[in-house]
Structure formats: C-alpha cells, structure tokens
Design a protein around this motif. Structure first.
Motif, mmCIF file in Angstrom:
data_model
loop_
_atom_site.group_PDB
_atom_site.id
_atom_site.type_symbol
_atom_site.label_atom_id
_atom_site.label_comp_id
_atom_site.label_asym_id
_atom_site.label_seq_id
_atom_site.Cartn_x
_atom_site.Cartn_y
_atom_site.Cartn_z
ATOM 1 N N LEU A 231 0.639 -1.175 0.169
ATOM 2 C CA LEU A 231 -0.054 -0.115 0.181
ATOM 3 C C LEU A 231 0.907 1.235 0.018
ATOM 4 N N PRO A 232 0.267 2.295 -0.792
ATOM 5 C CA PRO A 232 1.376 3.466 -0.895
ATOM 6 C C PRO A 232 1.580 4.114 0.514
ATOM 7 N N GLU A 233 0.693 4.297 1.571
ATOM 8 C CA GLU A 233 0.616 4.675 2.697
ATOM 9 C C GLU A 233 1.853 4.395 3.394
ATOM 10 N N ARG A 234 2.248 3.143 3.296
ATOM 11 C CA ARG A 234 3.274 2.449 4.169
ATOM 12 C C ARG A 234 4.686 2.789 3.275
ATOM 13 N N HIS A 235 4.618 2.731 2.020
ATOM 14 C CA HIS A 235 5.846 3.231 1.092
ATOM 15 C C HIS A 235 6.189 4.633 1.298
ATOM 16 N N GLN A 236 5.118 5.438 1.706
ATOM 17 C CA GLN A 236 5.354 6.943 1.927
ATOM 18 C C GLN A 236 6.119 7.053 3.010
ATOM 19 N N GLN A 237 5.874 6.003 4.279
ATOM 20 C CA GLN A 237 6.635 5.992 5.231
ATOM 21 C C GLN A 237 8.045 5.403 5.386
ATOM 22 N N ASN A 238 8.418 4.768 4.275
ATOM 23 C CA ASN A 238 9.343 3.934 4.157
ATOM 24 C C ASN A 238 10.220 4.593 2.957
ATOM 25 N N ALA A 239 10.638 5.653 2.838
ATOM 26 C CA ALA A 239 11.325 6.309 1.850
ATOM 27 C C ALA A 239 10.814 6.514 0.370
ATOM 28 N N MET A 240 9.617 6.089 0.288
ATOM 29 C CA MET A 240 8.955 6.375 -1.052
ATOM 30 C C MET A 240 7.828 7.542 -1.166
ATOM 31 N N PRO A 241 8.197 8.477 -0.916
ATOM 32 C CA PRO A 241 7.027 9.521 -0.820
ATOM 33 C C PRO A 241 6.224 9.770 -2.216
ATOM 34 N N MET A 242 6.821 9.179 -3.272
ATOM 35 C CA MET A 242 6.074 9.691 -4.545
ATOM 36 C C MET A 242 5.044 8.509 -4.751
ATOM 37 N N GLU A 243 5.176 7.453 -4.043
ATOM 38 C CA GLU A 243 3.702 6.630 -4.159
ATOM 39 C C GLU A 243 2.409 7.394 -3.910
ATOM 40 N N GLN A 244 1.586 6.813 -5.041
ATOM 41 C CA GLN A 244 0.305 7.485 -4.930
ATOM 42 C C GLN A 244 -0.966 6.566 -4.996
ATOM 43 N N ARG A 245 -2.054 6.943 -4.729
ATOM 44 C CA ARG A 245 -3.438 6.113 -5.277
ATOM 45 C C ARG A 245 -3.765 6.934 -6.515
ATOM 46 N N VAL A 246 -4.434 6.009 -7.233
ATOM 47 C CA VAL A 246 -4.936 6.404 -8.696
ATOM 48 C C VAL A 246 -6.080 7.677 -8.500
ATOM 49 N N ASP A 247 -5.930 8.507 -9.274
ATOM 50 C CA ASP A 247 -6.816 9.634 -9.519
ATOM 51 C C ASP A 247 -8.198 9.065 -10.112
ATOM 52 N N ALA A 248 -9.380 9.254 -9.159
ATOM 53 C CA ALA A 248 -10.564 8.975 -9.487
ATOM 54 C C ALA A 248 -11.266 9.383 -11.072
ATOM 55 N N ALA A 249 -10.474 10.249 -11.530
ATOM 56 C CA ALA A 249 -10.846 10.789 -12.935
ATOM 57 C C ALA A 249 -10.461 9.633 -13.992
ATOM 58 N N LEU A 250 -9.697 8.617 -13.714
ATOM 59 C CA LEU A 250 -9.342 7.475 -14.389
ATOM 60 C C LEU A 250 -10.274 6.519 -14.633
ATOM 61 N N LEU A 251 -11.152 6.361 -13.542
ATOM 62 C CA LEU A 251 -12.290 5.498 -13.586
ATOM 63 C C LEU A 251 -13.083 5.415 -14.680
ATOM 64 N N PRO A 252 -13.568 4.414 -15.271
ATOM 65 C CA PRO A 252 -14.230 4.315 -16.424
ATOM 66 C C PRO A 252 -15.664 5.327 -16.713
ATOM 67 N N GLY A 253 -16.285 5.405 -15.521
ATOM 68 C CA GLY A 253 -17.380 6.174 -15.588
ATOM 69 C C GLY A 253 -16.957 7.818 -15.653
ATOM 70 N N ALA A 254 -16.008 8.086 -14.856
ATOM 71 C CA ALA A 254 -15.435 9.571 -14.848
ATOM 72 C C ALA A 254 -14.986 9.842 -16.312
ATOM 73 N N LEU A 255 -14.125 8.687 -16.781
ATOM 74 C CA LEU A 255 -13.480 9.121 -17.928
ATOM 75 C C LEU A 255 -14.567 9.150 -19.087
ATOM 76 N N ALA A 256 -15.724 8.614 -19.169
ATOM 77 C CA ALA A 256 -16.931 8.719 -20.114
ATOM 78 C C ALA A 256 -17.417 10.070 -19.962
#
Length: 548
Positions: A341-366
């Motif tokens: 999970l990105p939240e643990r990566h962010q704590q362990n030297a990987m601050p660039m980890e992210q969750r995906v933008d909801a704008a990329l969900l098929p419904g939002a994209l449509a």
C-alpha cells in the motif's frame, strides 16, 4: 494449527508401507507424482525477503532448482491469466484468459462483464453470481495432455479459489475442488465424495471455533507498527484473531492455506496418487497470501506471519508425503506478484507513491469524453477499473467511434499518472514477444496478454508506483495487475529427492514450467502449440530437456 488439521484428515486413510527412496532427477526415471503449487501473490520480492528465515517447505524447495527471477511475463498480472500460464505452457494471448474478467457487449444478458471461469450462457449466471466453468480456457493443461497420452493418469486440482483450480486443472480434470463458505465445492451436479464430505465437516468444525491469533515470529518484529489508510482504518499489526464462524476472516488468514494443504495431502493418500505405474498430477492453489496482501498489504505483520506459516505448512505437507515414500517432483510458483500500500511506502522512503486519480475510473472518463464529443456519457466507455482494458460502446458509428477514441487518447496521454495507452490496432500489429522476459518493452508485455476477441479497444497502463485503488477505507488497500516487475516477477522452484541444487538468476517464464515437467515424464509437446521452453533441471553436463 496445520498439524492438528492435517493429522485429523489423514486419519481417514491408512498409512501404506514405506516405498523405496525416490529416484534422483538425473536417473531418467519419471516421477510418479507431479505436485504443482501456486502461491497466489507470492512475488519474487516476498520470496527473497524472507528467504534467510525459511525452516520448512520453502527451505526444502530452495535446495532444488531455483529460478528466483521467474516472470508472469504478460502485462495483465491478475489471478486468472497467471494461473492459466502455469500448466499450459502458453501466455494469455494463447490461453484466451486475458484478465480476471472482460467485457462482452454481445453477451445475451444485462451484465456484460464475463468472469474468466464462468459459463455465461447458463440461465441466471452473472459475473458476480456465476456458474463455474472452464470453457474460456482455450488450450489444454499438462494434466489434460497426460490423460490424453495415458487415460489411467489422475489429474486433480484443489485450491482456495475456483479460478486457480480450474485454470491449473483444465477442462478434463478428474476432480476439481475449491473453497467456499460451505467448504470445498465443485461444478454444479458433481456429487460430493466421502473424503470431501469429511474434509468439509472438519472445515466447519474449525470455522465454528475462534482463533486467538498467531504468535509474531522474530523476523516480523520490525514490521509491527500501524499504518493509517483511512480515518477509521489501520493495518500492519494484525495477528489474525478470528471470532467463531467468520468465514471472511478464515479466508484472509493462514488458516485457509492450512486447510487446502491438509485436503490435498488427504486426497493424495486416499486416492493413492503416485503409487501406480503411470505419473499422476495434483495442482494446489494456495490463495491466502493474495487475500492477505489485498486486505493488509505485503509488508506488515500480517504478510510476514503468513509467509512464516506457509513455510511451516508446506514443510508438514512434504513430510507427510515422505512418510509414504512417494517419488514426487514439486514445482512452486505464483500467478503474479504484488505491490504494498502507498501509505506504508510513503513512510518507508518512497514519498512519490500515490493512489490513482478517480478521474481515470471508466465512468468518470466517459463523462469527460462525453463533454468533449457531445455524446451521451452512459455506456460510452466500459471497463473494470482505472487501468487495463477499456471498451467503447459497440453501438457507435465508425465516425463516432473515431471521435471517442481520439478524445479518450488525448485525455489519457495528458494525465500525469498514465504511462502508456495502446490501441487494439497497435497491439494486433505487434509480433508475439520472444527473448528474455526482463528485456521486453511495455507493448510486448501487453501483446502477451492480448486477444483480439476479448481485449478492449484501448489498454491503459499506469505509471510505476501508482496503486489502482482510489478508496482504501473499505475492501482492498493494496493490489497488483500492473506491467511492472513488482507484479510480473515470481519465484519458480523445482524439487525432487536426490536432485543436485543450483540457482539460475537469469529471467525465465512461468510458461516454461509445463514443458519442463513434460520432459521429466517423457511426454512430447509440440513446440508450435506452446510459448514456453523446457528448463534443464540437472546441474552439470546432463540435460533433462535432451531431445525436447
């Protein structure tokens, strides 16, 4: 816990007289039993991280032929495609299993999503409440090829998930069983044999008892800290405590694999697998590592405890087989890897980890594409999530489709979380990949899981370190499915009594497993029918693939 369950189950069948020691791999004598084990979401990273601590079954397998850099070489690193490669020798582009599910707009039902292991033609079947079936697997498994060559062969598959059992056993298995809240079940209309009934009785007894949890192994102590993934949810410190009767908690714990291995051991003994002149095969799908990885991530106490218990349970399983004096060969691999999970990566030297933008969900994209093209958003773009295959409404005219494709490509290629988008035409024009899997380009990886009938109009691939889960407050906190090495790389381990140990760090593919095992038993497999190659399991000048 495994010891108790395993001991109880194995009282069902008497112990045979011990046989003679098994023949070494280089002897030229075919093994009498093939045991193919898939540990769901057991990445090469996870295998290597805990390798110094193995004392049981994983330690034994680490003393065989070790390929620590195996690859589920395709881009669609999900459970169903991954399992379809292990015993077919074929990539998803050949097996037809391009994902866990895909969209078929011609399906004669309201639900156009097709689950990889369902028969959608059956009345009442849907992608979430389906009639299980192997009909979508287009190629034979090793067990099916063995039975075609010698009908006396027994081909058995037992797993925690239906898609694992079905994709490894194939369409013509003698027995296929997978775990459900009712116990181990099979296809509709299949009678429950006495052994399975007894296994299910023991399962229900175990489920009815609470589990106080597991002790924390010393190697897990440094991982024992909470990670907040939502205001009211933390992970990372669990011990798998379970109230009585909670199947969801049983499934997301080491108890699941313990039960599956106990069932497999009992089946081997009760059916006398490996004790007749022909070679038998049993496929075992261990699914707990995946369920735990999704629920808690891959780097907390939960995953650490699971790997420790897996090692111990495999050791007990192999020990039981040894008592019978069976000549067996084991291969252990995984259907895909996983990403924490990105939240643990962010704590362990990987601050660039992210969750995906909801704008990329098929419904939002449509909706965004509809705003650009002036078309109706509903049903314009279909898909299973914010990555993978995207399908355009098949009712569009050619001109409308061209406008939708152009608008969608422009939106996606401008998004900072998108690495690549390939069209169906691009993928269809790309030759099937060859050469070392670690050197493939993204479009080659995508081509390896492309099927012109089932794949989407576009394939969306996210950048590395983007987790395709928008909201971790309920359900999964971590996942897999990307074309990156965290998800593609898996261990491939072969072991047989008497074989000389060696390790090959260069990349190989899971599609190499089937022809490798076929060579051990002298089963011819035309190269034109598969994508894999035979791996020589004999250290030194001899060659277990000679003439293959």
């Amino acid at each position: 816990m495994l010891g108790k369950v395993l001991h109880t189950l194995l009282l069902l069948a008497p112990l045979p007289v011990l046989a003679q020691p098994a023949a070494p791999t280089g002897s030229g004598t075919p093994p009498r039993l093939i045991i193919a084990i898939s540990v769901d979401q057991f990445s090469a990273d996870l295998f290597s991280e805990y390798r110094p601590y193995y004392t049981g079954g994983l330690k034994r397998l680490s003393g065989g032929a070790v390929f620590p850099r195996g690859y589920q070489s395709h881009a669609a690193t999900e459970t169903c495609p991954g399992h379809s490669t292990i015993l077919t020798g074929s990539r998803p582009s050949r097996t037809g299993i391009i994902a866990n599910s895909w969209i078929d707009q011609k399906a004669g039902r309201a639900d156009k999503t097709i689950y990889c292991a369902e028969d959608e033609s059956q009345a009442g079947s849907s992608s979430s409440n389906y009639v299980a079936s192997p009909i979508h697997l287009r190629v034979p498994t090793l067990g099916e090829r063995m039975k075609a060559a010698n009908p006396a062969t027994r081909n058995i598959a037992i797993a925690g998930k239906d898609r694992a059992a079905i994709m490894m056993g194939g369409a013509k298995a003698d027995h296929i069983w997978w775990l459900s809240s009712k116990g181990y079940v099979s296809y509709p209309g299949i009678a429950t044999p006495p052994l399975v009934a007894r296994v299910n009785e023991i399962f229900q007894q175990r489920l009815a008892e609470p589990n106080a949890g597991f002790e924390l192994p010393a190697q897990c102590a440094a991982k024992d800290f909470p990670v907040r993934v939502a205001p009211d949810r933390t992970v990372g410190t669990g011990r798998f405590e379970r109230p009585a009767g909670r199947y969801d908690a049983f499934r997301a714990s080491p108890e699941q694999d313990a039960m599956t291995l106990a069932f497999a051991a009992a089946a081997i003994e009760a059916m006398g697998l490996g004790k007749q002149p022909q070679t038998d095969i049993i496929s075992i799908g261990l699914s707990a590592t995946d369920v735990i990885g999704h629920a808690y991530g891959t780097e907390g106490t939960e995953s650490c405890i699971q790997v420790d218990r897996l090692d111990r349970e495999l050791g007990a399983f192999f020990g039981r087989l040894d008592q019978q004096g069976l000549d067996y060969v084991v291969v252990l691999t995984a259907d895909h890897g996983g990403h924490d999970l990105p939240e643990r990566h962010q704590q362990n030297a990987m601050p660039m980890e992210q969750r995906v933008d909801a704008a990329l969900l098929p419904g939002a994209l449509a909706k965004a594409v509809a705003a650009r093209t002036g078309m109706e958003a509903k049903g314009l773009i279909l898909g299973d999530g914010p990555s993978g295959d995207l399908y355009f409404n098949r009712g569009l005219t050619p001109g409308q489709r061209a406008k939708v494709e152009a608008a969608t490509l422009a939106l996606l290629r401008a998004h900072p979380q998108v690495e690549a988008v390939f069209t169906k035409a691009q993928l269809a024009a790309t030759p099937s990949p060859s050469g070392p899997p670690e050197s493939w380009s993204l479009i080659q990886e995508a081509r390896a899981s492309f099927d012109p009938e089932r794949s989407g109009d576009l394939l969306l691939l996210l950048k590395p370190r983007i987790t395709p889960i928008t909201d971790p407050s309920h359900g999964s906190v971590a996942t897999h499915g990307s074309p990156w090495d965290t998800d593609r790389r898996v261990p491939i381990l072969f072991w047989r009594k008497g074989m000389r140990s060696f390790e090959q760090p260069l990349g190989v593919e899971t599609v190499d497993i089937m022809p490798t095992l076929a060579a051990l038993i002298g089963l011819p497999v035309p190269r034109s029918e598969i994508d894999g190659r035979c791996l020589d399991l004999i250290a030194g000048p001899e060659d277990s693939c000679a003439g293959r």
